[in-house]
Design an enzyme around this catalytic site. Sequence first.
Site, PDB file in Angstrom:
ATOM      1  N   LYS A  75       0.900   3.930  -2.863  1.00 48.94           N
ATOM      2  CA  LYS A  75       0.635   5.487  -2.598  1.00 48.94           C
ATOM      3  C   LYS A  75       1.543   6.386  -2.968  1.00 48.94           C
ATOM      4  O   LYS A  75       1.114   7.660  -3.089  1.00 48.94           O
ATOM      5  CB  LYS A  75       0.005   5.507  -0.915  1.00 48.94           C
ATOM      6  CG  LYS A  75      -1.210   4.937  -0.833  1.00 48.94           C
ATOM      7  CD  LYS A  75      -2.359   5.325  -1.585  1.00 48.94           C
ATOM      8  CE  LYS A  75      -3.892   5.002  -1.087  1.00 48.94           C
ATOM      9  NZ  LYS A  75      -4.841   5.485  -1.997  1.00 48.94           N
TER      10      LYS A  75
ATOM     11  N   TYR B 212       0.745  -1.242  -0.058  1.00 53.39           N
ATOM     12  CA  TYR B 212       0.075  -0.054   0.090  1.00 53.39           C
ATOM     13  C   TYR B 212       0.875   1.320   0.176  1.00 53.39           C
ATOM     14  O   TYR B 212       0.663   2.366  -0.605  1.00 53.39           O
ATOM     15  CB  TYR B 212      -0.735  -0.101   1.295  1.00 53.39           C
ATOM     16  CG  TYR B 212      -1.968   0.985   1.453  1.00 53.39           C
ATOM     17  CD1 TYR B 212      -3.023   1.153   0.806  1.00 53.39           C
ATOM     18  CD2 TYR B 212      -1.783   1.975   2.293  1.00 53.39           C
ATOM     19  CE1 TYR B 212      -3.941   2.061   0.650  1.00 53.39           C
ATOM     20  CE2 TYR B 212      -2.576   2.935   2.768  1.00 53.39           C
ATOM     21  CZ  TYR B 212      -3.706   3.032   1.926  1.00 53.39           C
ATOM     22  OH  TYR B 212      -4.682   3.875   2.054  1.00 53.39           O
TER      23      TYR B 212
END
Length: 303
Positions: free
Chosen positions: A170, A166
Site C-alpha cells: 500500500k 499489505y
Amino acid sequence: MAEVRFDDRVAVVTGAGGGLGREYALLLAARGAKVVVNDLGGAFDGTGSGHTAAEQVCQEIKDAGGEAVPNFDSVADWEGASSIIKTAIDAYGKVDILVNNAGILRDKSFLKMEMEDYEKVMAVHLNGTFFCSKAAFPHMRENAYGRIISASSAAGVYGNFGQANYGAAKMGIVGLMHVLKQEGAKYNIMANVIVPVAGTRMTATVLPPNLLELLKPEFVAPLVVWACSEGCAFSGYTFVAGGGYFSRTAFMEGPGVFFDVSQSITLEMIDENIDKITSLDGAVPYGSATEQTGSILGKMNIS
Ligand code: NAI
C-alpha cells in the site's frame, strides 16, 4: 454549484464487484460515466474466481439507466491488466478514468508470514496498480486527459500489526502515484491516492457490526469519484475518507538542522541535536524529489 458530471467519460474500476469498488462504479455511472466493472470474483484472500460479482454490478448500473461492461481478468498480471484496459477501448474507444481498487488480504504476523502471502498481496495491490496504470497511461496521454486514483491504506501509511505484506504494497502505491504525478502532469493526467475506511467483507472480520454500519462505502465514494472529475486539479495527493470524515495525509519534512560541512560531523553532534533533527515543527510536504533536494541545497552554506 455546478453538478459534477462524467458524460462522455469512460471509467475503469478494478475490484468493482463488491465493497468500495462497487460504490465507485455505481456513483460514476449515475453521474454519466460509461464504466468497465472489473472483478476477478474470488474470495477476500485472493482464492477462486467467478463472473457473478462484476455481472451483478453491471446489471445494477443498467437497471438504473447507466452504461457498463464487465471484465473478469486479474489485475495481478500484465496480460490481465492489459485486457481490462482493452475492454474499455473495445467497448467505448478510450479510457479517461482508472480507479485502482482491487485488493486482497493475507494477514499474518511478520514471523509467521509465508512468502506466498507476501507475493500474492504484492501482486494484486502493487503490481496490479502498476500494470493497470501502465496499460491505461498511453491512452490517457493520447487524449491529454486522465484521472487515476489508487487505494492505499492506513495500514501502509501508519502501520498495522500483521500486515507487513499489505502495508508494504500500500505504501508502494503511494510512491508510484508520486511518480505518475510528475510524468502525467504535461498530459493532464492527475494521479492520487485514497486511504479509505469502510465496512466491507475485507473489514467485516475485524470491525464490530455497529461500526460496519456507520462506515458505509457510500461515505467514501464521493471523494474518490470527485478525484476522478475534470475539476480535480490535485495530483500526488493522498486523500482520507470514511464515516463522513474527509481529509488529506502527506509525508512532511521538518526544517531539521544544518551543520558546517567544512568540519567533521560527529555522532555527538547528532546526539545533542536529535530533538531538532526529529522535530516536525514547521514541516512541509514537498512536491517532488527535485524540490526537496533543491530546498536542501538552497539552505546549505555554499560559497
Ligand atoms: P472487498 O474485498 O470488498 O473488494 C475488493 C474487490 O477486489 C473484491 O470484489 C475482489 O473480488 C476484487 N479483487 C481481488 N483480487 C482481484 C484481482 N486480482 N483482480 C481483480 N479484482 C480483484 O474490499 P474493499 O474493502 O472494498 O477494498 C477495496 C480497496 O480498498 C482494496 O484495495 C483495499 O485494500 C482498500 N482498503 C479498504 C479499506 C476498508 O476499510 N474497507 C481500508 C483500507 C484500504
